[in-house]
Write an enzyme that holds these catalytic residues in place. Structure first.
Site, short mmCIF file in Angstrom:
data_model
loop_
_atom_site.label_atom_id
_atom_site.label_comp_id
_atom_site.label_asym_id
_atom_site.label_seq_id
_atom_site.Cartn_x
_atom_site.Cartn_y
_atom_site.Cartn_z
CB THR A 95 -0.93 0.01 1.22
OG1 THR A 95 -1.73 -1.18 1.21
CG2 THR A 95 -1.86 1.22 1.20
CE LYS A 171 -4.55 -1.80 0.79
NZ LYS A 171 -5.32 -2.68 1.67
CE LYS A 240 1.61 2.90 4.83
NZ LYS A 240 1.20 1.97 3.74
#
Length: 298
Positions: A95, A171, A240
């Site tokens: 990711t 995503k 994040k």
């Protein structure tokens, strides 16, 4: 197929194991070499560097925590960019930011290599059970080339066109949904608990009325049980991802005020020393704000 796999953490380890179980010839690399031992026992070759894992591979996977980790294994004198042959394919399941995905597309193209972005949805237990949902974007022939590998690690595949970074946008958007849902669950459980309703009762109602997704149901269970360790996905990694969502939203000029709020709650958790707990610990923060628990107590 000859496959390299770089990154053997909570997600990478079971994904690599499933590839090996599917009969593929595997070379693996992890910064902490001891994490490669279970794969060595399954017949995988343990590589000395990312370049070594990529050397001779038809396809090399990377599954790492963040942009910095991916940059560290792709670029440099021992990076996979050096070891990967012309025409060979890098599948990035990490990711990462949209910007880094675009940079990887360009770097591999200049090296005569191929690149597919294939992040996944699912926790470590889903990876072990081959129940991940895989996204994939890249040139059609490249996606088809690695399709058997992607199907070997998951229960389903969504192809998102020929621009690799499209998979990263989707995503990050999906992770934002999970983060927002977890925040909402935490607040709902805090309200019902403070009103004298047992968490298990509300969980049962949630499962009967609202839950139609194993993802939602799993996070409701973690919050109801206040089970934030061991972390399937760390809260600091959630921070994040929400930061990357906001970065992508800024580049696309898309206001996301809820994302900003959720980011601040993740930041609060990290600041309170909860960064290594599961990101479901947003529920602990909601409970603490309601005067129910001390932060990080579970």
């Amino acid at each position: 197929m000859k496959v390299g796999f770089i990154g053997l953490g909570n997600m990478g380890q079971p994904m690599a194991s499933n590839l090996r179980a599917a009969g593929h010839e595997l070379a693996v690399y992890n910064r902490s070499r001891e994490k490669a031992e279970p794969l060595r026992q399954q017949g995988a070759r343990v590589a000395d560097s990312p370049a070594d894992a990529a050397r001779g591979a038809e396809v090399v996977f990377s599954m790492l925590a963040d942009d910095g980790a991916v940059e560290g294994v792709v670029f440099g004198d021992t990076g996979l960019l050096v070891g990967l042959g012309r025409g060979a394919l890098h599948v990035s399941s990490s990711t990462i930011s949209v910007a880094l995905s675009e940079r990887l597309t360009e770097a591999h193209g200049k090296a005569g290599q191929r690149y597919v972005s294939a992040p996944v949805f699912g926790r470590p237990e889903a990876a072990q059970a081959k129940q991940l949902w895989v996204l994939a974007a890249g040139a059609k022939e490249d996606v088809e080339r690695c399709r058997p590998l992607l199907e070997a690690v998951g229960r389903g595949l969504t192809v998102l066109g020929e621009r690799p970074s499209a998979a990263n946008v989707v995503k990050l958007s999906g992770n934002f949904l999970i983060a927002s849902m977890t925040e909402a669950l935490g607040e709902a459980f805090a309200l019902t608990r403070k009103s004298g309703i047992e968490p298990q009762v509300f969980l049962s109602l949630f499962q009967s009325v609202f839950a139609r997704s194993p993802i939602f149901e799993r996070y409701a269970e973690l919050i109801a049980r206040e089970q934030y360790e061991p972390a399937g996905f760390k809260l600091r990694l959630g921070l994040k991802d929400v930061r990357l969502v906001l970065e992508a939203a800024g580049a696309a000029e898309v206001p996301m005020p809820l994302a900003s709020l959720v980011r601040d709650h993740f930041l609060e958790g990290v600041a309170r020393g909860m960064g290594d707990k599961d990101w479901a610990a947003l529920g602990a923060l909601a409970a603490e704000r309601a005067g129910l628990d001390e932060p990080g107590s579970k």
